[in-house]
Structure formats: C-alpha cells, structure tokens
Design an enzyme around this catalytic site. Structure first.
Site, PDB file in Angstrom:
ATOM      1  N   HIS A 104      -2.809  11.049   0.939  1.00  0.00           N
ATOM      2  CA  HIS A 104      -2.191  10.833   2.243  1.00  0.00           C
ATOM      3  C   HIS A 104      -1.542  12.152   2.663  1.00  0.00           C
ATOM      4  O   HIS A 104      -0.327  12.238   2.872  1.00  0.00           O
ATOM      5  CB  HIS A 104      -1.191   9.670   2.194  1.00  0.00           C
ATOM      6  CG  HIS A 104      -0.927   9.029   3.525  1.00  0.00           C
ATOM      7  ND1 HIS A 104      -1.102   7.672   3.767  1.00  0.00           N
ATOM      8  CD2 HIS A 104      -0.496   9.551   4.698  1.00  0.00           C
ATOM      9  CE1 HIS A 104      -0.769   7.404   5.030  1.00  0.00           C
ATOM     10  NE2 HIS A 104      -0.402   8.531   5.620  1.00  0.00           N
ATOM     11  N   TYR A 136      -3.999   1.772  15.929  1.00  0.00           N
ATOM     12  CA  TYR A 136      -2.765   1.824  16.714  1.00  0.00           C
ATOM     13  C   TYR A 136      -2.972   1.621  18.210  1.00  0.00           C
ATOM     14  O   TYR A 136      -2.149   1.018  18.871  1.00  0.00           O
ATOM     15  CB  TYR A 136      -2.044   3.167  16.498  1.00  0.00           C
ATOM     16  CG  TYR A 136      -1.430   3.283  15.121  1.00  0.00           C
ATOM     17  CD1 TYR A 136      -0.176   2.736  14.860  1.00  0.00           C
ATOM     18  CD2 TYR A 136      -2.116   3.900  14.077  1.00  0.00           C
ATOM     19  CE1 TYR A 136       0.390   2.808  13.595  1.00  0.00           C
ATOM     20  CE2 TYR A 136      -1.542   3.981  12.804  1.00  0.00           C
ATOM     21  CZ  TYR A 136      -0.302   3.432  12.570  1.00  0.00           C
ATOM     22  OH  TYR A 136       0.256   3.496  11.317  1.00  0.00           O
ATOM     23  N   GLU A 161      -7.208   8.518   6.595  1.00  0.00           N
ATOM     24  CA  GLU A 161      -7.459   9.126   7.902  1.00  0.00           C
ATOM     25  C   GLU A 161      -7.956  10.567   7.833  1.00  0.00           C
ATOM     26  O   GLU A 161      -7.240  11.516   8.207  1.00  0.00           O
ATOM     27  CB  GLU A 161      -6.177   9.077   8.750  1.00  0.00           C
ATOM     28  CG  GLU A 161      -5.636   7.679   8.954  1.00  0.00           C
ATOM     29  CD  GLU A 161      -4.445   7.621   9.908  1.00  0.00           C
ATOM     30  OE1 GLU A 161      -3.891   8.679  10.237  1.00  0.00           O
ATOM     31  OE2 GLU A 161      -4.088   6.528  10.344  1.00  0.00           O
ATOM     32  N   GLU A 200      -3.187  -0.140   8.310  1.00  0.00           N
ATOM     33  CA  GLU A 200      -1.995   0.269   9.058  1.00  0.00           C
ATOM     34  C   GLU A 200      -2.099  -0.296  10.468  1.00  0.00           C
ATOM     35  O   GLU A 200      -3.156  -0.222  11.097  1.00  0.00           O
ATOM     36  CB  GLU A 200      -1.889   1.805   9.199  1.00  0.00           C
ATOM     37  CG  GLU A 200      -1.462   2.529   7.967  1.00  0.00           C
ATOM     38  CD  GLU A 200      -1.321   4.040   8.176  1.00  0.00           C
ATOM     39  OE1 GLU A 200      -1.061   4.490   9.313  1.00  0.00           O
ATOM     40  OE2 GLU A 200      -1.486   4.766   7.181  1.00  0.00           O
ATOM     41  N   ARG A 235       0.856  -1.188   0.000  1.00  0.00           N
ATOM     42  CA  ARG A 235       0.000   0.000   0.000  1.00  0.00           C
ATOM     43  C   ARG A 235       0.891   1.236   0.000  1.00  0.00           C
ATOM     44  O   ARG A 235       1.732   1.392   0.890  1.00  0.00           O
ATOM     45  CB  ARG A 235      -0.891  -0.009   1.245  1.00  0.00           C
ATOM     46  CG  ARG A 235      -1.678   1.255   1.445  1.00  0.00           C
ATOM     47  CD  ARG A 235      -2.652   1.188   2.644  1.00  0.00           C
ATOM     48  NE  ARG A 235      -3.295   2.478   2.780  1.00  0.00           N
ATOM     49  CZ  ARG A 235      -3.159   3.310   3.819  1.00  0.00           C
ATOM     50  NH1 ARG A 235      -2.452   2.962   4.877  1.00  0.00           N
ATOM     51  NH2 ARG A 235      -3.746   4.476   3.817  1.00  0.00           N
ATOM     52  N   ASN A 257      -7.044   1.841   9.974  1.00  0.00           N
ATOM     53  CA  ASN A 257      -5.740   2.021  10.610  1.00  0.00           C
ATOM     54  C   ASN A 257      -5.969   1.968  12.112  1.00  0.00           C
ATOM     55  O   ASN A 257      -6.785   2.723  12.651  1.00  0.00           O
ATOM     56  CB  ASN A 257      -5.128   3.365  10.225  1.00  0.00           C
ATOM     57  CG  ASN A 257      -4.852   3.468   8.730  1.00  0.00           C
ATOM     58  OD1 ASN A 257      -4.962   2.479   7.986  1.00  0.00           O
ATOM     59  ND2 ASN A 257      -4.495   4.654   8.272  1.00  0.00           N
TER      60      ASN A 257
END
Ligand code: PNW
Length: 474
Positions: free
Chosen positions: A127, A303, A172, A376, A83, A301
């Site tokens: 991005h 985290y 995002e 991600e 990606r 994504n």
C-alpha cells in the site's frame, strides 16, 4: 407513543464479509521502531510543499503501539474482517535480503489478536510505502523491482499464510504509478509521464510474480488483485467528449482490469500511449501471461465517478492533492474533468452510488467471473465533536448506506459480490492531505489519540448485527 413501522430491510447473504480497512503508513506511526527502514513516503513528507500543513506520519494514530485497543474496537463493532497492509520496510528495511524478525513479529501479534476475536485478517502486501533503497535503484519504472516485490510477498505469505486466508497484492496500481511518477502528488513525487507508464506495467508484473511466488508456497490461501475503479461519463455525446471518456476509462480501469483478468492490454490505450513510449520498450514476452495468473478474487476500491470532456478548458485533473502537480493522465493531458452536478464529499469527490452499480455490472458482463469484494468505499467529511462528545456524521452514514444498497442490488442482479470494507476504520494520515481529511468510522482526537465512535460506526455495527440495512434509504 407512536408505533415505528420497521421497513423490511435489505438482508445480505449469509457469509457476506462485513469489514473495514486501513493501510500501514496511514495509521502505524513508530517509524523507527524495531528496525524499520525508510520508505519513499518518509522522504516525500519531509520535502516542503508536498503535504498540507507539512503534516507527517511519525505518530499517525499510533496504531503500532495501540493495536490491541484498536482490535478490541473492531470486535465491539462486530467486524467479520479487517483489511490492513504490511509495511515492507519493517520486514526488509532495505527492501531486500535478511528478514527483520521484530518487524514481522508486529504483524504476527496483530494477526493473532484479530483471530482471538474471530476477525479475519485480510493482508494487503503493498500500500505504497516502497523502501527508499529500491526507489534509489530506480523505483517502479525499473523492471527489477517486480522481482524484489515477489520476494517480499513470499516472505510475508510464508510467515503468515497458515493464519491469514485472504491476500491482496498491490493496492491501486493506478495511484502508485500515476500519482507517484506522473503527477507527483504522491511519493516519490516524480513527474515523468513516460516513466509512469513503465511503473504501471511493472506494478502489474509485480502482482503477477507475487501471485506465482505465493502459489508455489501453498494453494489454500485466496489471492486477489486490488484496483481502484471509477464510473466514467462523457460530458456530452460530442465526438471529443466520447473520446475523452474512452481514454480515461482506458487508463483508469481497462489498463489494469484487462491485464489482470484477460491477459492483454487494451490496444486503443497502447496506441494512445505510443507517442510517449512504444509498447516494446516495457512489455516483454510472457509478461501478460504472468500478470493474468488466475485469481481467487478481485478487490475493488470505489469512490466516485469522473465526468470528462475532450474540449479545451476544463480543469486538468481529479486531484489527489492541493499541492502543485503535473497530470496523472499520461498521454491524455488535454482531457478536462468537469463537475457532474452531484453532491461532493470533503474531498470534492462526487457521490454516485449508481457509478458503483455500473462498475459491478460491467465486471459481471465483460470479465471472467471471480468473487468480488469492495475493499474500500467511504467518504471524508468535516466531523464536529458535539458538546455531548458525539460525532453526528449523517453524510458519511448516508454515503455508506447508499453504496451498500447498491451492493445489495448488484448481488440480486447476479454480481458475485461477497463482501464490503468501509474506508476507513479510523481517521488517519490522508497522504498529501495530511490529517485534514477524515475518512474514519471512528474519530481520532490527534493530540490525545482518543478514539470516539462516530454515529456512522454505531450504525455500521447495527447493520452488521442485523446482517443488512434497516429502514428507508438515507
Ligand atoms: C485510496 N485519486 O487512495 C487509498 O487506497 C487510500 O489509502 C486512501 O486513504 C483512500 O483512497 C482515500 O483517498 C486514493 O486521486 C487517493 O484518484 C487518490 C485517488 C484515488 C484513491
């Protein structure tokens, strides 16, 4: 010698996508090559105090020149997918009009190189590297930008759609809107909470208009939105803490998920925001129908988890930068972010695999079913090159192991999760943190641009070869 008992592993379904991810600005460098125009990040990094140590991305990891070697590295690791994002100002230096053929050619060469090794290219269209010209015309708080983005999306999709099957629109939108226009930690560094809400809506609208434009070109590609989701916990079950959790979940998760997947904004969030800006000021008739255009997949994504309190006194933000900044939570400036007591990564982000399970089961239970991908997931740690030239990054490996185990568990629980992309393939320019934070599976020695596989990369390659995890949890 001792006999090793090979613990029955966790084998993933056939066809599970084993990937890794990067983004254009973080890796390419070569910022003036072949007619590339200026982006908001070029402007931002040149301003004192924006990026740690004044780092900039003029060289980054020189991927623009080294892409062939980097793709060979991906092949060595056995990745099934890669990606990456496309830099808007390489394609349209001023963000509109004429296509810069040389810029587009770079991505054609990259895609062909990937395909020659059997690696599927996954393109992200935005991005964060907005053309500076478009920021000068108002940036994301300006509604026109959504249309400009759809034009750009159609150019890239039109040129590469025959060779690229998987497309993500906006990476995002939460970060692009609120770190860019409310806290100012990211480019363009503006601090205007009301404007940041318009930005968030226009990023959603840009996604919807891009989907429409791309679908009109062809229907055999797969298109998804890409959101960063968090698990959210109240610090206690006090009314104030529960309200804080509702609010942060609303801004971080539901504002984007509900729009994309249900065609509505959460009413409680709109109500919370009304003192800053009334919904009629930015949401127009028909917007939500466009935003909720059916998707082939959703890219997530993930985290960490946020633990929040509504009581006075907590730190005010889960910060994206050590630099001075405003709040990334328009309308929720009173909310405090507290330590939830888990180990943290080099970013200070708490490691919490269960949070990923919460996010995934919520999508299964509360939103329309679409194939899901973790686009991600990863961690920054202080890597040390040992005397033998290796990087024993046990913590990163454990982080990924933990989250992959959760992915497997989610699949068994009926979550339509079809792939995983480790962030990031290589160490790179970590936005406001510069080069001080290393997320890569692959170490980059910046002065020489030498790439060295960290232990986590070797282990990830082994995992891919095996189609899953071996041995006990780490
Ligand atoms: C994501 N936050 O950024 C991005 O998609 C990547 O480009 C980036 O390198 C990666 O995660 C690691 O940071 C984020 O403060 C930046 O909440 C900041 C936040 C979240 C995501």
């Amino acid at each position: 010698t001792e006999t090793q008992i090979d613990t029955p592993g966790l084998v993933f379904p056939t066809g599970f996508v084993w990937g890794s991810a990067t983004s254009a600005y973080q890796i390419e460098g070569a910022l003036t090559a072949d007619g590339r125009g200026r982006s908001i990040w070029d402007t931002f990094v040149a301003q004192p105090g924006r990026v740690v140590e004044g780092d900039d991305a003029s060289v980054a990891i020189d991927h623009y020149n080294r892409y062939r070697d980097d793709v060979r590295l991906m092949a060595d690791l056995g990745l099934s997918a890669y990606r990456f994002s496309v830099s808007w100002t390489r394609i349209q230096p001023d963000g509109k009009g004429e296509v810069n053929a040389k810029g587009l050619d770079f991505y054609k060469r990259l895609v062909d190189e990937l395909l020659s090794y059997g690696i599927s290219p996954w393109v992200t269209l935005y991005h964060w590297d907005l053309p500076q010209t478009l920021e000068d015309e108002g940036g994301w708080p300006s509604r026109d930008l959504s249309k400009r983005f759809a034009d750009f999306a159609a150019i890239v999709h039109g040129a590469l759609g025959d060779r690229v099957a998987n497309w993500a629109t906006v990476n995002e939108p939460w970060c692009a809107a609120f770190l860019g226009y409310s806290s100012g930690e990211h480019a363009p560094g503006r601090r205007n909470p009301a404007e940041s809400i318009k930005a968030a809506h226009h990023l959603n609208l840009a996604h919807g208009l891009a989907v429409q434009a791309m679908r009109a070109q062809r229907t055999d590609t797969r298109i998804g939105g890409c959101v960063n989701l968090y698990a959210i916990s109240p610090q206690s079950d006090s009314e104030a803490d529960l309200d804080a959790a509702r609010r942060i979940d609303g801004m971080q998760n539901r504002f984007f998920l509900d729009a994309l997947m249900r065609g509505s904004y959460p009413q409680d969030v709109l109500d919370d925001l009304t003192p800053l800006i009334a919904p009629e000021e930015y949401i127009k008739d028909g917007d939500l129908e466009l935003i909720a255009a059916p998707l082939d997949m959703l890219l997530i994504n993930y985290y960490s988890r946020f633990t929040v309190t509504g009581a006075e006194g907590g730190p005010k933000s889960a910060s994206a930068a050590p630099t001075d900044s405003g709040s990334a939570w328009p309308g929720n400036e009173h909310v405090g972010f507290v330590n939830g007591g888990r180990p943290v990564t080099g970013m200070g982000w708490e490691v919490d695999g269960n949070g990923l399970l919460e996010v995934l089961t919520r999508l299964r239970d509360e939103y329309p079913a679409v194939p899901l991908y973790i686009s991600e997931n990863g961690a920054a740690y202080d890597d040390v090159v040992t005397d033998d030239g290796a990087i024993h990054d046990v913590e990163r490996q454990a982080y990924i192991d933990t989250h992959l185990r959760v992915c497997h568990q989610a699949i068994e629980a009926g979550v339509p999760l079809e792939g995983y992309f480790a962030w990031s393939l290589m160490d790179n320019f970590e936005w406001a943190w510069g080069y001080g934070k290393r997320f890569g599976l692959v170490y980059v020695d910046y002065p020489t641009q030498t790439r060295i596989l960290k232990d986590s990369a070797l282990w990830y390659a082994e995992t891919i070869r095996h189609g899953g995890l071996r041995g006990p949890a780490q």
